[in-house]
Structures are given as C-alpha cells and as structure tokens.
Design an enzyme around this catalytic site. Structure first.
Site, PDB file in Angstrom:
ATOM      1  N   ASP A  21       0.831  -1.201   0.000  1.00 21.38           N
ATOM      2  CA  ASP A  21       0.000   0.000   0.000  1.00 21.38           C
ATOM      3  C   ASP A  21       0.871   1.259   0.000  1.00 21.38           C
ATOM      4  OD1 ASP A  21      -2.328   1.475   0.034  1.00 21.38           O
ATOM      5  OD2 ASP A  21      -2.567   1.374   2.206  1.00 21.38           O
ATOM      6  N   ASN A  69     -10.368  -3.207  -6.494  1.00 21.74           N
ATOM      7  CA  ASN A  69      -9.592  -2.181  -7.204  1.00 21.74           C
ATOM      8  C   ASN A  69     -10.158  -1.812  -8.567  1.00 21.74           C
ATOM      9  OD1 ASN A  69      -6.332  -3.221  -5.938  1.00 21.74           O
ATOM     10  ND2 ASN A  69      -7.753  -1.681  -5.163  1.00 21.74           N
TER      11      ASN A  69
END
Length: 251
Positions: A21, A69
């Site tokens: 991340d 996503n």
C-alpha cells in the site's frame, strides 16, 4: 522505526504475505501521476523477494490487485494492467534464473485474454523451480476465495462424493487458492494503514501482523529485514498461554 538485527534462521517465517500500500500517496507526495508510484513499487518487489529468498522464507504472497480495485479510475486500472503485463513478460526470465516459482491466485476471468495468456506463460516458465515461491494475488479477495472453496465442496456434496458432516475447517482450507501452501506466518502492510482489506481472510487467522508507515516504493531491503527481525522477537501462542508455549519450547 528503529533498526533491529536480522532474524535468526530458526525464527524466519515460512510464508510472508504483504499488502503493498502507498504507491499513489508516494507519487502524489512527489507531484507525479499515480502510475509512477506503481512503477516505482516494482523495485520494492525485487528488494523484498531478494531478502525473503536469502533469509529462508519459503513463500511470499503479494497483494497486487484486489477485486475491489476495479472501482478505481479507468485510467489508473488500465495503467496497472499494462504494468502487470509488462512486468510478467520482463520478470519471468529473472525469476526463472533465480530458481523462483511464480504462482498467480485470484479470479482471472475479468482480465484481458492476452494478460491471462501472459500469466499462464510466466507460471509455466517457472513451474519447475524450487528455491522459493512468489505468489501474486490479482483480482483476489478473501471473501471470493472462501466462497469459491465452499462452491467446490458443495459440488462434491451434490455429486455424492462428500457428506456435509465431513466438511471440516481443514478440508475447506485445502480448497482455498493457497490450499497446498503453508499458512502465512507474517502479514505486512505498508503505507500506514491498519487493516487487511479483504486479503487472505481465512489464511491470516493466526498470522502475526506488522504495519509499516513507509509507502510501498520505500519498503526495501532494510525495511524487510526489520520486519523479519520483529517477527523473530514475538511469541506466537496460538491460543495457549505464554507459560505453555515456553514449557513446550523447553521440552
């Protein structure tokens, strides 16, 4: 985070899982487009693979693209798919030269046929390697994984090959995307967030969690060694007391 010594071989996790991340925030901080952060993150992937392979880790699972996503801007998703495609073509040879086996888990049906073909080709090229397993989670979600495992078992029951009462946690675990691999011992998340974001929900039940404030492109050799050293300093109890664990270690 303070520097710590590398983990001793006896306390190295067999399986490390990482939520990579912070790529977008890394790029934004430098006034760059988001895709620049994802490209920079490839160097961190190489660094982490190197440290894990040299440290004796057997499996490294990287959360590359979640099933959620797809909700990101179409331009970013398209750039990610192009980066994934080019990385597969470029890195497969490097992995093969280093005796590393590549596996890709997740629902591939939504990917472009050319990308699916590149996945199969990269897996085939590295299939015979046995030094280390690199597992990429792409269009993967922990809930999806549990659901597809349940569906597999339901089909076995429907076909008369399995009784419902014979379904155990252990049996369901074998039907997960990671079913033939050891469960993760250590899960790392970079970028300063403290959540697991639908990643390996079943598999992380007893994993040690390690959170780093570093954005993924900055998480390289030293950061990975620090994470392994932190893992080595922990006592894993699996529901037991500290006294029970210590007594077992002395036995």
């Amino acid at each position: 985070m303070e520097k710590t010594k590398p983990a001793a071989p006896s306390s190295v996790p067999r399986h490390v899982a990482i939520i990579m991340d912070g790529n977008n925030r890394w790029a934004k901080k430098r006034l760059l487009p988001g895709v620049a952060g994802h490209k920079a993150g490839v160097d961190a992937v190489r660094a982490v693979i190197e440290v894990c392979a040299k440290s004796g880790v057997e499996v490294l699972t990287l959360f590359a693209f979640s099933s959620e996503n797809w909700q990101r801007p179409a331009e970013e998703v398209g750039a990610l798919m192009e980066l994934f495609f080019s990385a597969l073509r470029r890195e497969a040879k490097r992995l093969d030269e280093n005796n590393i086996s590549l596996r890709i888990i997740g629902d591939r049906s939504r990917f472009h046929p050319e990308l699916q073909a590149a996945m199969r080709e990269a897996e085939a090229v590295t299939a015979g390697n046995n030094r280390f397993i690199l597992q990429i989670a792409a269009n993967y979600g922990g809930q999806w994984d549990i659901a597809q495992a349940a569906q597999r078992l339901a089909r076995e029951v429907q076909a008369g090959h399995l009784r419902p009462e014979d379904i155990t946690p252990g049996l369901l675990q074998t039907c997960l995307a990671t079913g033939d691999l050891p469960l993760p011992d250590l899960c790392i998340r970079t970028g300063g967030e403290h959540r697991i974001s639908n990643f390996l929900l079943w598999q992380l039940a007893y994993a040690e969690l390690y959170f780093s404030d570093l954005y993924w492109p900055d998480f390289k050799h030293e950061a990975m060694r620090n994470a392994l050293a932190d893992f080595a300093s922990r006592q894993r109890r699996f529901g037991k007391t500290s006294e029970q664990v210590e007594a077992g270690a002395r036995a």
